[in-house]
Design an enzyme around this catalytic site. Structure first.
Site, mmCIF file in Angstrom:
data_model
loop_
_atom_site.group_PDB
_atom_site.id
_atom_site.type_symbol
_atom_site.label_atom_id
_atom_site.label_comp_id
_atom_site.label_asym_id
_atom_site.label_seq_id
_atom_site.Cartn_x
_atom_site.Cartn_y
_atom_site.Cartn_z
ATOM 1 N N ARG A 141 43.969 -37.028 7.304
ATOM 2 C CA ARG A 141 44.659 -37.317 8.571
ATOM 3 C C ARG A 141 45.553 -36.122 8.862
ATOM 4 N NH1 ARG A 141 45.863 -42.313 11.127
ATOM 5 N NH2 ARG A 141 47.807 -42.346 12.315
ATOM 6 N N HIS A 168 39.614 -39.529 16.770
ATOM 7 C CA HIS A 168 40.000 -40.599 15.836
ATOM 8 C C HIS A 168 38.781 -41.528 15.671
ATOM 9 C CE1 HIS A 168 42.297 -43.143 13.425
ATOM 10 N NE2 HIS A 168 43.267 -43.522 14.241
ATOM 11 N N GLN A 171 38.943 -45.260 14.292
ATOM 12 C CA GLN A 171 39.496 -46.242 15.214
ATOM 13 C C GLN A 171 38.436 -46.767 16.171
ATOM 14 O OE1 GLN A 171 42.662 -47.721 15.506
ATOM 15 N NE2 GLN A 171 41.417 -49.000 16.853
ATOM 16 N N ASP A 263 46.761 -46.713 24.839
ATOM 17 C CA ASP A 263 47.267 -46.206 23.558
ATOM 18 C C ASP A 263 48.664 -45.666 23.812
ATOM 19 O OD1 ASP A 263 47.439 -45.340 20.944
ATOM 20 O OD2 ASP A 263 46.207 -43.565 21.227
ATOM 21 N N CYS A 303 45.132 -49.479 19.830
ATOM 22 C CA CYS A 303 44.953 -49.127 18.423
ATOM 23 C C CYS A 303 46.227 -49.306 17.600
ATOM 24 C CB CYS A 303 44.416 -47.703 18.288
ATOM 25 S SG CYS A 303 45.593 -46.414 18.735
ATOM 26 N N ARG A 330 39.545 -52.204 11.227
ATOM 27 C CA ARG A 330 39.671 -50.854 10.694
ATOM 28 C C ARG A 330 39.220 -50.827 9.235
ATOM 29 N NH1 ARG A 330 43.161 -47.158 12.540
ATOM 30 N NH2 ARG A 330 42.102 -45.912 10.968
#
Length: 354
Positions: A141, A168, A171, A263, A303, A330
């Site tokens: 990440r 991402h 996600q 988001d 998310c 997830r």
């Protein structure tokens, strides 16, 4: 002689046929897909075909059904280690990866920039080589997607993008699994993105058309998605025959959409832009007024973590909100990625209709 169900059961008993074979007779054997992902990296969904994306979602459904609902123990990661590099803090990515890998019998190692010499006393290529000799996969990440590309170039084990400034992917796989469960299929759904042209949106853009979904995007001027990714999205939309809209009007994007998505407006590393961004995003909050423009079967995704200026409580905690199912998924989708990239296991569950 007619070969009916009663005759089949009698013959099966005489022949000692397993219950699994009987289930396959009545329900059909699990459909197979000619997909081989073992040893691959997952840096962006753009590098995955439609069939490969469907395979990952099928795998996630299979693992969720067998482990969560049937209580089975599947030590598919027994004896394997996962190196988890985190430059940014995380709740869902960290917990889904750690608990998921451990649930499969493996050993996850959480590594921050305070724990290892990442890019400080040791170069990224050297770190990639060292981790390749001690772990079976690396989940990273990072702030800069180019760092992921460099790690992937030097590593000899699969690299999984846990988030970068461009994409991402983990996600979006969770989002697709959630929508698959909610609607019973993905093809023909219209997704309306209302918010920043960020990494989450760009992962939708890299993959939605491949699964037959239409995309309507509303971003303020100056906050549009990456032009290169936009060009790829336009090409995908033409190739797969889906509709694509880019606008600055949230209500236009929401028109007849099945899925409303937003988001954070201020991602990690953008804190100094908060005042400017809050001003630019005025009118972009998702509310029930927004939902009035959507299809009657609309749902809402985010998310997380969520801030009230992005979506009000009425929508966020409504029956149409799938955010907590999305958060749990997830775990199942990241487990599906790890199993697909590291083992030869194939889903046992009947293939879903996408």
């Amino acid at each position: 002689m007619l070969f009916n169900g009663r005759n089949f059961v009698s013959i099966a008993k005489l022949a000692g046929t397993s219950k699994q074979l009987l289930r396959q007779f009545w329900c059909g054997a699990p459909a197979k897909m000619n997909v081989h992902l073992k040893g691959r990296d997952l840096l962006t969904l753009q590098n995955y075909t439609a069939e490969e994306l469907k395979y990952l979602l099928w795998m996630a459904s299979d693992l969720k059904q067998r482990i969560k609902h049937k209580g089975e123990y599947l030590p598919l990661m027994q004896g394997k280690s996962l190196a988890m590099i985190f430059e940014k803090r995380s709740t869902r990515t960290r917990l889904s990866a750690e608990t998921g890998f451990a649930l499969l019998g493996g050993h996850p190692s959480f590594l921050t920039t305070q724990d290892i010499h990442l890019g400080t006393n040791e170069s990224l290529p050297d770190t990639a080589r060292v981790l390749s000799s001690m772990a079976n996969a690396i989940l990273a990440r990072v702030y800069n997607h180019n760092d992921l590309d460099l790690i992937a170039k030097e590593a000899t084990i699969p690299i999984i993008n846990g988030l970068s400034d461009l994409y991402h992917p983990l996600q979006i796989l969770a989002d697709y699994l959630t929508l698959q469960e909610h609607y019973g299929g993905l093809k023909g759904l219209t997704i309306a993105w209302i918010g920043d042209g960020n990494n989450v949106l760009q992962s939708f853009m890299a993959s939605a058309a491949k699964l037959g979904m239409h995309l309507r995007i509303a971003t303020p001027r100056g906050f549009e998605p990456n032009p290169r990714i936009m060009k790829i999205t336009e090409q995908n939309s033409k190739e797969y025959g889906t509709k694509l809209l880019l606008t600055t009007d949230p209500l236009e994007a929401a028109h007849s959409a099945n899925v409303l998505v937003t988001d954070t407006w201020i991602s990690m590393g953008q804190e100094e832009e908060k005042k400017e961004r809050l001003k630019a995003f005025q009118g972009y909050q998702v509310t029930m007024q927004t939902a009035k423009s959507a299809a009657s079967n609309w749902s809402f995704l985010h998310c997380l973590p969520r801030k009230p200026e992005e979506v009000d409580d009425e929508v966020f905690y409504s029956p149409q909100s799938l955010v907590f199912q999305e958060a749990e998924n997830r775990k199942w989708t990241i487990m599906a990625v790890m199993v697909s990239l590291l083992t030869d296991y194939s889903p046992q569950l009947q293939k879903p209709t996408f």
